[in-house]
Design a protein around this motif. Structure first.
Motif, PDB file in Angstrom:
ATOM      1  N   LYS A  65       0.843  -1.204   0.000  1.00 15.26           N
ATOM      2  CA  LYS A  65       0.000   0.000   0.000  1.00 15.26           C
ATOM      3  C   LYS A  65       0.876   1.251   0.000  1.00 15.26           C
ATOM      4  CE  LYS A  65      -4.077  -1.453   2.603  1.00 15.26           C
ATOM      5  NZ  LYS A  65      -4.801  -1.229   3.873  1.00 15.26           N
ATOM      6  N   LYS A  66       1.959   1.162   0.728  1.00 13.83           N
ATOM      7  CA  LYS A  66       2.864   2.297   0.855  1.00 13.83           C
ATOM      8  C   LYS A  66       3.444   2.693  -0.498  1.00 13.83           C
ATOM      9  CE  LYS A  66       6.155   3.254   4.389  1.00 13.83           C
ATOM     10  NZ  LYS A  66       7.328   2.780   5.122  1.00 13.83           N
ATOM     11  N   THR A  67       3.698   1.706  -1.357  1.00 16.54           N
ATOM     12  CA  THR A  67       4.253   1.991  -2.680  1.00 16.54           C
ATOM     13  C   THR A  67       3.333   2.918  -3.462  1.00 16.54           C
ATOM     14  OG1 THR A  67       5.357  -0.158  -2.723  1.00 16.54           O
ATOM     15  CG2 THR A  67       5.076   0.951  -4.826  1.00 16.54           C
ATOM     16  N   THR A  68       2.035   2.608  -3.497  1.00 19.65           N
ATOM     17  CA  THR A  68       1.101   3.452  -4.254  1.00 19.65           C
ATOM     18  C   THR A  68       0.964   4.823  -3.602  1.00 19.65           C
ATOM     19  OG1 THR A  68      -0.784   2.484  -3.075  1.00 19.65           O
ATOM     20  CG2 THR A  68      -0.200   1.510  -5.192  1.00 19.65           C
ATOM     21  N   ILE A  69       1.047   4.880  -2.290  1.00 18.87           N
ATOM     22  CA  ILE A  69       0.940   6.160  -1.587  1.00 18.87           C
ATOM     23  C   ILE A  69       2.163   7.026  -1.867  1.00 18.87           C
ATOM     24  CG2 ILE A  69       0.928   7.202   0.716  1.00 18.87           C
ATOM     25  CD1 ILE A  69      -0.918   4.886   1.571  1.00 18.87           C
ATOM     26  N   ILE A  70       3.344   6.423  -1.926  1.00 13.95           N
ATOM     27  CA  ILE A  70       4.562   7.177  -2.236  1.00 13.95           C
ATOM     28  C   ILE A  70       4.463   7.748  -3.648  1.00 13.95           C
ATOM     29  CG2 ILE A  70       7.045   6.964  -2.684  1.00 13.95           C
ATOM     30  CD1 ILE A  70       7.127   4.898  -0.399  1.00 13.95           C
ATOM     31  N   VAL A  71       3.977   6.929  -4.579  1.00 15.04           N
ATOM     32  CA  VAL A  71       3.852   7.390  -5.963  1.00 15.04           C
ATOM     33  C   VAL A  71       2.872   8.555  -6.058  1.00 15.04           C
ATOM     34  CG1 VAL A  71       3.038   6.727  -8.265  1.00 15.04           C
ATOM     35  CG2 VAL A  71       4.543   5.202  -6.996  1.00 15.04           C
ATOM     36  N   ARG A 121      12.044  -7.059  -0.720  1.00 19.89           N
ATOM     37  CA  ARG A 121      11.978  -6.567  -2.098  1.00 19.89           C
ATOM     38  C   ARG A 121      11.101  -5.323  -2.198  1.00 19.89           C
ATOM     39  NH1 ARG A 121       8.157  -7.089  -5.492  1.00 19.89           N
ATOM     40  NH2 ARG A 121       7.147  -8.769  -4.369  1.00 19.89           N
ATOM     41  N   VAL A 122       9.915  -5.359  -1.586  1.00 17.66           N
ATOM     42  CA  VAL A 122       8.992  -4.216  -1.647  1.00 17.66           C
ATOM     43  C   VAL A 122       9.588  -3.016  -0.911  1.00 17.66           C
ATOM     44  CG1 VAL A 122       6.720  -3.385  -0.929  1.00 17.66           C
ATOM     45  CG2 VAL A 122       6.934  -5.624  -1.986  1.00 17.66           C
ATOM     46  N   ASN A 123      10.228  -3.248   0.215  1.00 14.85           N
ATOM     47  CA  ASN A 123      10.849  -2.143   0.943  1.00 14.85           C
ATOM     48  C   ASN A 123      12.001  -1.535   0.148  1.00 14.85           C
ATOM     49  OD1 ASN A 123       9.138  -2.125   3.143  1.00 14.85           O
ATOM     50  ND2 ASN A 123      10.414  -3.482   4.366  1.00 14.85           N
ATOM     51  N   GLY A 124      12.726  -2.352  -0.605  1.00 16.43           N
ATOM     52  CA  GLY A 124      13.775  -1.829  -1.476  1.00 16.43           C
ATOM     53  C   GLY A 124      13.196  -0.940  -2.568  1.00 16.43           C
ATOM     54  N   GLN A 125      12.057  -1.362  -3.139  1.00 15.50           N
ATOM     55  CA  GLN A 125      11.384  -0.538  -4.148  1.00 15.50           C
ATOM     56  C   GLN A 125      10.930   0.791  -3.543  1.00 15.50           C
ATOM     57  OE1 GLN A 125       8.208  -3.091  -5.435  1.00 15.50           O
ATOM     58  NE2 GLN A 125       9.416  -4.013  -7.066  1.00 15.50           N
ATOM     59  N   ASN A 126      10.349   0.714  -2.352  1.00 15.72           N
ATOM     60  CA  ASN A 126       9.888   1.932  -1.682  1.00 15.72           C
ATOM     61  C   ASN A 126      11.055   2.866  -1.392  1.00 15.72           C
ATOM     62  OD1 ASN A 126       7.270   1.030  -1.756  1.00 15.72           O
ATOM     63  ND2 ASN A 126       7.213   0.380   0.367  1.00 15.72           N
ATOM     64  N   GLN A 127      12.174   2.306  -1.001  1.00 17.12           N
ATOM     65  CA  GLN A 127      13.355   3.121  -0.727  1.00 17.12           C
ATOM     66  C   GLN A 127      13.821   3.828  -1.998  1.00 17.12           C
ATOM     67  OE1 GLN A 127      16.671   0.926   0.848  1.00 17.12           O
ATOM     68  NE2 GLN A 127      17.859   2.758   1.251  1.00 17.12           N
ATOM     69  N   GLU A 128      13.831   3.120  -3.109  1.00 18.99           N
ATOM     70  CA  GLU A 128      14.226   3.732  -4.378  1.00 18.99           C
ATOM     71  C   GLU A 128      13.262   4.848  -4.769  1.00 18.99           C
ATOM     72  OE1 GLU A 128      16.928   3.318  -6.341  1.00 18.99           O
ATOM     73  OE2 GLU A 128      17.702   2.021  -4.761  1.00 18.99           O
ATOM     74  N   LEU A 129      11.958   4.623  -4.577  1.00 17.36           N
ATOM     75  CA  LEU A 129      10.969   5.663  -4.890  1.00 17.36           C
ATOM     76  C   LEU A 129      11.177   6.902  -4.028  1.00 17.36           C
ATOM     77  CD1 LEU A 129       7.717   3.553  -5.333  1.00 17.36           C
ATOM     78  CD2 LEU A 129       8.893   4.866  -7.101  1.00 17.36           C
ATOM     79  N   LEU A 130      11.433   6.690  -2.748  1.00 13.32           N
ATOM     80  CA  LEU A 130      11.659   7.820  -1.848  1.00 13.32           C
ATOM     81  C   LEU A 130      12.929   8.579  -2.213  1.00 13.32           C
ATOM     82  CD1 LEU A 130      10.585   6.275   1.564  1.00 13.32           C
ATOM     83  CD2 LEU A 130       9.427   8.096   0.319  1.00 13.32           C
ATOM     84  N   LEU A 131      13.982   7.856  -2.582  1.00 10.34           N
ATOM     85  CA  LEU A 131      15.215   8.522  -2.995  1.00 10.34           C
ATOM     86  C   LEU A 131      14.993   9.335  -4.261  1.00 10.34           C
ATOM     87  CD1 LEU A 131      17.934   5.798  -2.289  1.00 10.34           C
ATOM     88  CD2 LEU A 131      17.593   7.956  -1.089  1.00 10.34           C
ATOM     89  N   SER A 132      14.217   8.792  -5.193  1.00 11.50           N
ATOM     90  CA  SER A 132      13.911   9.542  -6.423  1.00 11.50           C
ATOM     91  C   SER A 132      13.123  10.800  -6.098  1.00 11.50           C
ATOM     92  CB  SER A 132      13.111   8.669  -7.388  1.00 11.50           C
ATOM     93  OG  SER A 132      13.884   7.589  -7.826  1.00 11.50           O
TER      94      SER A 132
END
Length: 172
Positions: free
Chosen positions: A28-34, A115-126
């Motif tokens: 859920k966090k991934t879509t919220i970050i986006v 894996r999902v937390n790594g994706q979220n970290q990359e999104l936050l860094l971007s």
């Protein structure tokens, strides 16, 4: 020994359930970050902290169960792993199967969370890089390059090209 194994399998099952809940929150966090919704991101993060607290308490229970099993088997608790327990239980195929299933489930869910937390970290860094880029543009637009005019004290005057300090130029 049987009740110790049942206790360990039960704790592993609960721990897997908590990791699955954490995986759902991270997704859920991934879509919220986006989408960039900071309020929802804060809510999800609070929920994650609650789940992580539960995982930590279950981890303590798991360590206690492993310590008890290590004492019964007369093994070193620090070197005893779940895979070692699975091989020790070859004479009890039902317990061996249950323990192997829980271990595999836990490894799979933990890998997915990682894996999902790594994706979220990359999104936050971007997102941070984009904010930094925008801040640099804003700062650059407010400061024009200085001229190379020198004062009598042999330092630059600090005048900017194309920038006036305000007011109306009435010279005609």
């Amino acid at each position: 020994m049987a009740s110790l194994m049942e206790n360990l399998v039960d704790v592993l099952d609960q721990e897997c359930g908590m990791y699955e809940k954490l995986l759902g929150l991270s997704s859920k966090k991934t879509t919220i970050i986006v989408s960039g919704d900071l309020l929802k991101l804060a809510e999800i993060t609070d929920e994650e902290q609650c789940v992580i607290g539960n995982i930590q308490s279950l981890e303590k229970k798991r360590m206690t169960a492993m310590k008890d099993i290590a004492n019964v088997l007369n093994k070193d608790v620090d070197s005893l792993k779940l895979t070692d327990l699975i091989t020790v239980l070859e004479k009890r195929p039902e317990d061996q199967k249950n323990l192997a299933l829980q271990r595999d489930r836990l490894v799979s869910v933990a890998d997915n969370v990682r894996r999902v937390n790594g994706q979220n970290q990359e999104l936050l860094l971007s997102s941070l890089e984009m904010v930094q880029f925008e801040m640099n543009i804003i700062q650059a637009s407010k400061s024009a390059p200085q001229t190379a005019n020198y004062s009598r004290a042999l330092d630059t005057t600090g005048e900017c090209l194309g920038y006036t300090s305000g007011g109306f130029d009435a010279k005609q």
